[in-house]
Design a protein around this motif. Structure first.
Motif, PDB file in Angstrom:
ATOM      1  N   GLY A 182      51.534 -20.261  16.683  1.00 14.04           N
ATOM      2  CA  GLY A 182      51.821 -20.528  17.536  1.00 14.04           C
ATOM      3  C   GLY A 182      51.583 -20.694  19.064  1.00 14.04           C
ATOM      4  O   GLY A 182      51.498 -20.609  20.329  1.00 14.04           O
ATOM      5  N   HIS A 183      50.786 -18.985  18.591  1.00  8.91           N
ATOM      6  CA  HIS A 183      50.796 -18.321  20.291  1.00  8.91           C
ATOM      7  C   HIS A 183      48.584 -18.330  20.147  1.00  8.91           C
ATOM      8  O   HIS A 183      47.960 -18.832  21.321  1.00  8.91           O
ATOM      9  CB  HIS A 183      50.443 -16.951  20.388  1.00  8.91           C
ATOM     10  CG  HIS A 183      51.720 -16.211  19.960  1.00  8.91           C
ATOM     11  ND1 HIS A 183      51.718 -15.455  20.124  1.00  8.91           N
ATOM     12  CD2 HIS A 183      53.091 -16.956  20.922  1.00  8.91           C
ATOM     13  CE1 HIS A 183      53.353 -15.940  20.543  1.00  8.91           C
ATOM     14  NE2 HIS A 183      53.360 -16.837  20.925  1.00  8.91           N
ATOM     15  N   SER A 184      48.031 -19.031  18.794  1.00  9.12           N
ATOM     16  CA  SER A 184      47.186 -19.108  19.099  1.00  9.12           C
ATOM     17  C   SER A 184      46.451 -19.808  17.775  1.00  9.12           C
ATOM     18  O   SER A 184      46.829 -19.771  16.773  1.00  9.12           O
ATOM     19  CB  SER A 184      45.745 -17.781  18.760  1.00  9.12           C
ATOM     20  OG  SER A 184      44.428 -17.958  18.889  1.00  9.12           O
ATOM     21  N   SER A 185      45.399 -21.332  17.457  1.00 10.81           N
ATOM     22  CA  SER A 185      44.934 -21.796  16.517  1.00 10.81           C
ATOM     23  C   SER A 185      44.478 -21.340  15.490  1.00 10.81           C
ATOM     24  O   SER A 185      43.130 -20.984  15.535  1.00 10.81           O
ATOM     25  CB  SER A 185      43.783 -22.737  17.129  1.00 10.81           C
ATOM     26  OG  SER A 185      43.502 -24.295  16.271  1.00 10.81           O
ATOM     27  N   HIS A 186      45.117 -20.797  14.125  1.00 17.67           N
ATOM     28  CA  HIS A 186      43.996 -19.865  13.534  1.00 17.67           C
ATOM     29  C   HIS A 186      42.915 -20.988  12.854  1.00 17.67           C
ATOM     30  O   HIS A 186      42.676 -20.198  12.474  1.00 17.67           O
ATOM     31  CB  HIS A 186      45.761 -19.497  12.778  1.00 17.67           C
ATOM     32  CG  HIS A 186      46.474 -18.497  12.778  1.00 17.67           C
ATOM     33  ND1 HIS A 186      47.563 -18.602  11.852  1.00 17.67           N
ATOM     34  CD2 HIS A 186      45.979 -17.759  14.063  1.00 17.67           C
ATOM     35  CE1 HIS A 186      48.121 -16.928  12.885  1.00 17.67           C
ATOM     36  NE2 HIS A 186      46.667 -16.964  14.081  1.00 17.67           N
ATOM     37  N   SER A 240      48.519 -25.851  22.887  1.00 18.23           N
ATOM     38  CA  SER A 240      49.068 -26.447  24.270  1.00 18.23           C
ATOM     39  C   SER A 240      47.937 -26.995  24.771  1.00 18.23           C
ATOM     40  O   SER A 240      47.979 -26.017  25.950  1.00 18.23           O
ATOM     41  CB  SER A 240      50.540 -26.385  24.157  1.00 18.23           C
ATOM     42  OG  SER A 240      51.486 -26.837  25.683  1.00 18.23           O
ATOM     43  N   ALA A 241      48.079 -28.490  25.719  1.00 19.11           N
ATOM     44  CA  ALA A 241      47.778 -28.715  27.095  1.00 19.11           C
ATOM     45  C   ALA A 241      48.037 -28.484  27.689  1.00 19.11           C
ATOM     46  O   ALA A 241      47.470 -28.150  29.147  1.00 19.11           O
ATOM     47  CB  ALA A 241      47.264 -30.665  26.716  1.00 19.11           C
ATOM     48  N   ALA A 259      47.551 -19.844  36.022  1.00 18.44           N
ATOM     49  CA  ALA A 259      47.305 -21.487  35.744  1.00 18.44           C
ATOM     50  C   ALA A 259      45.757 -22.563  35.697  1.00 18.44           C
ATOM     51  O   ALA A 259      45.388 -22.931  35.518  1.00 18.44           O
ATOM     52  CB  ALA A 259      48.185 -22.082  37.303  1.00 18.44           C
ATOM     53  N   ASP A 260      45.247 -21.254  36.365  1.00 21.90           N
ATOM     54  CA  ASP A 260      43.525 -21.629  36.431  1.00 21.90           C
ATOM     55  C   ASP A 260      42.871 -21.848  35.580  1.00 21.90           C
ATOM     56  O   ASP A 260      41.512 -21.983  35.204  1.00 21.90           O
ATOM     57  CB  ASP A 260      42.871 -21.483  37.292  1.00 21.90           C
ATOM     58  CG  ASP A 260      41.287 -21.753  38.092  1.00 21.90           C
ATOM     59  OD1 ASP A 260      42.207 -23.014  38.324  1.00 21.90           O
ATOM     60  OD2 ASP A 260      40.735 -20.687  38.103  1.00 21.90           O
ATOM     61  N   ASN A 261      43.759 -21.665  33.847  1.00 23.14           N
ATOM     62  CA  ASN A 261      42.355 -20.850  32.686  1.00 23.14           C
ATOM     63  C   ASN A 261      42.813 -21.523  31.671  1.00 23.14           C
ATOM     64  O   ASN A 261      43.982 -21.508  31.689  1.00 23.14           O
ATOM     65  CB  ASN A 261      42.762 -19.220  32.686  1.00 23.14           C
ATOM     66  CG  ASN A 261      41.878 -18.646  33.850  1.00 23.14           C
ATOM     67  OD1 ASN A 261      42.426 -17.907  34.516  1.00 23.14           O
ATOM     68  ND2 ASN A 261      40.658 -19.041  33.899  1.00 23.14           N
ATOM     69  N   LYS A 262      42.110 -21.322  30.377  1.00 21.96           N
ATOM     70  CA  LYS A 262      42.788 -21.787  29.464  1.00 21.96           C
ATOM     71  C   LYS A 262      42.536 -20.969  28.611  1.00 21.96           C
ATOM     72  O   LYS A 262      41.950 -21.077  28.072  1.00 21.96           O
ATOM     73  CB  LYS A 262      42.534 -23.310  29.097  1.00 21.96           C
ATOM     74  CG  LYS A 262      42.766 -24.887  29.614  1.00 21.96           C
ATOM     75  CD  LYS A 262      44.306 -24.409  29.264  1.00 21.96           C
ATOM     76  CE  LYS A 262      44.891 -25.588  29.919  1.00 21.96           C
ATOM     77  NZ  LYS A 262      47.025 -24.859  29.954  1.00 21.96           N
TER      78      LYS A 262
END
Length: 353
Positions: free
Chosen positions: A239-243, A285-286, A326-329
């Motif tokens: 749930g924290h990072s896409s494995h 999550s977007a 907020a400015d990063n993904k």
């Protein structure tokens, strides 16, 4: 004294004291539990560690703002929980008297403790001196006896200047390779590290102790001549990072070493000292926005150890907007010489989605 020398010393001593408190909480209260109810060990450890760190910061830098995760409203309504935390804070201060002269007079009573916790309510931003605290980063890692970190960073006008990570369950030996058993069941013997970085001055590690600081060693990321030989660090929780995306990225880079999963900013610390090489936190999550306290210290320490850290679009992490990134993904952290190659593959894989 060099630039930010006092800030660094206070931050190191405060994080070390808080980390020792969290270890005591684990051994006395947790013992392998995975509960996170309101009276759980992680709740007790979070509040206690935050109170100790803020008390130290306010003694030396009374005008600085603080962004922290916890607030004291729950403790004002729960006398038993408040007393439990106060007892731990008192014990932590008494057992660490060697640092007392540098960290001020400490917390004298329960009400002062609550006041200290609530000083963490800054909204952050691009102006002035602001500290970011995560008293226990890696909740589930802490409860499992795995990896977690006590995290503290100083931002000045939105730019991270000082970062300190206390990692009680990482091996003291900087050369110890990462293994698949890092996520649980760690013991105290040979473990406990304090990592530090100051902008423009490099990064260091030293064993966690009580009282005075141990001797530091300079750390640096491992030079990668063949990206296929690299080791990934990734979050334990899907749930924290896409494995799945990370596995595809590793395949395209030719990396066959199994990724090492661990909680918290211990991942930043591990790649900074060359125990691992690449840390990816890929968006799941977007709409989710990362919290600044989850990345500020680790981001600086990796960069000072010879790494590059950006989001998935290649932008530096922006800590000047508020309490979130907020400015990063996402996050892509790798040795500077290999970062562009890793980022290109990350973007290729994510573009398919």
């Amino acid at each position: 004294m060099s630039s930010y020398a006092k800030e660094l010393q206070v931050a190191q001593l405060a994080v070390q004291r808080a980390a020792i408190l969290t270890k005591r909480v684990f051994h006395e209260k947790a013992k392998g539990t995975v509960s996170k109810d309101d009276k759980s060990p992680v709740t007790i450890g979070d509040f206690g560690a935050q109170a100790l760190i803020i008390s130290a910061l306010k003694a030396s830098f009374p005008d600085d703002e603080i962004v922290a995760e916890e607030e004291a409203a729950q403790l004002r309504q729960d006398a038993n929980l408040r007393q439990t935390i106060w007892d731990l804070v008192k014990t932590a201060q008494l057992s660490d008297s060697a640092a007392e002269g540098l960290l001020g007079g400490g917390i004298k009573d329960e009400e002062t403790m609550l006041t200290m916790i609530d000083y963490g309510n800054s909204k952050g931003g691009a102006k002035g001196r602001i500290w970011a605290i995560d008293p226990i980063d890696g909740t589930k890692g802490f409860l499992r006896g795995g990896q977690y970190a006590v995290c503290l960073a100083l931002m000045v006008d939105g730019d991270v200047k000082v970062g300190v990570l206390g990692c009680p369950n990482l091996p003291i030996d900087d050369a110890a390779p990462l293994s698949g058993g890092m996520e649980s069941g760690q013991t105290d013997e040979g473990r406990g590290v304090l990592f530090s970085g100051v902008l423009g001055q490099g990064a260091t590690s030293r064993p966690l102790t009580t009282g005075v600081l141990a001797t530091e060693k300079s750390i640096s990321m491992r030079a990668i001549t063949d990206i296929a030989a690299a080791t990934f660090c990734e979050s334990v929780e899907a749930g924290h990072s896409s494995h799945g995306d990370q596995a595809e990225i590793a395949k395209l880079l030719g990396i066959t070493n199994p990724s090492v999963r661990m909680d918290s900013q211990a991942k930043y610390a591990s790649i900074a000292r060359g125990a691992g090489d690449i840390y990816l936190r890929l968006p799941v999550s977007a709409t989710y926005q990362e919290k600044i306290w989850d990345h500020a210290a680790g981001d600086l320490i990796v960069r000072e150890a010879g790494g590059a850290v950006t989001d998935i679009h290649g932008k530096p992490l922006n800590f000047s907007i508020g309490r979130t990134l907020a400015d990063n993904k996402g996050v892509v952290a790798a040795p500077a010489a290999a970062h562009a190659q890793v980022l290109e593959v990350v973007q290729e894989v994510l573009a398919k989605k």
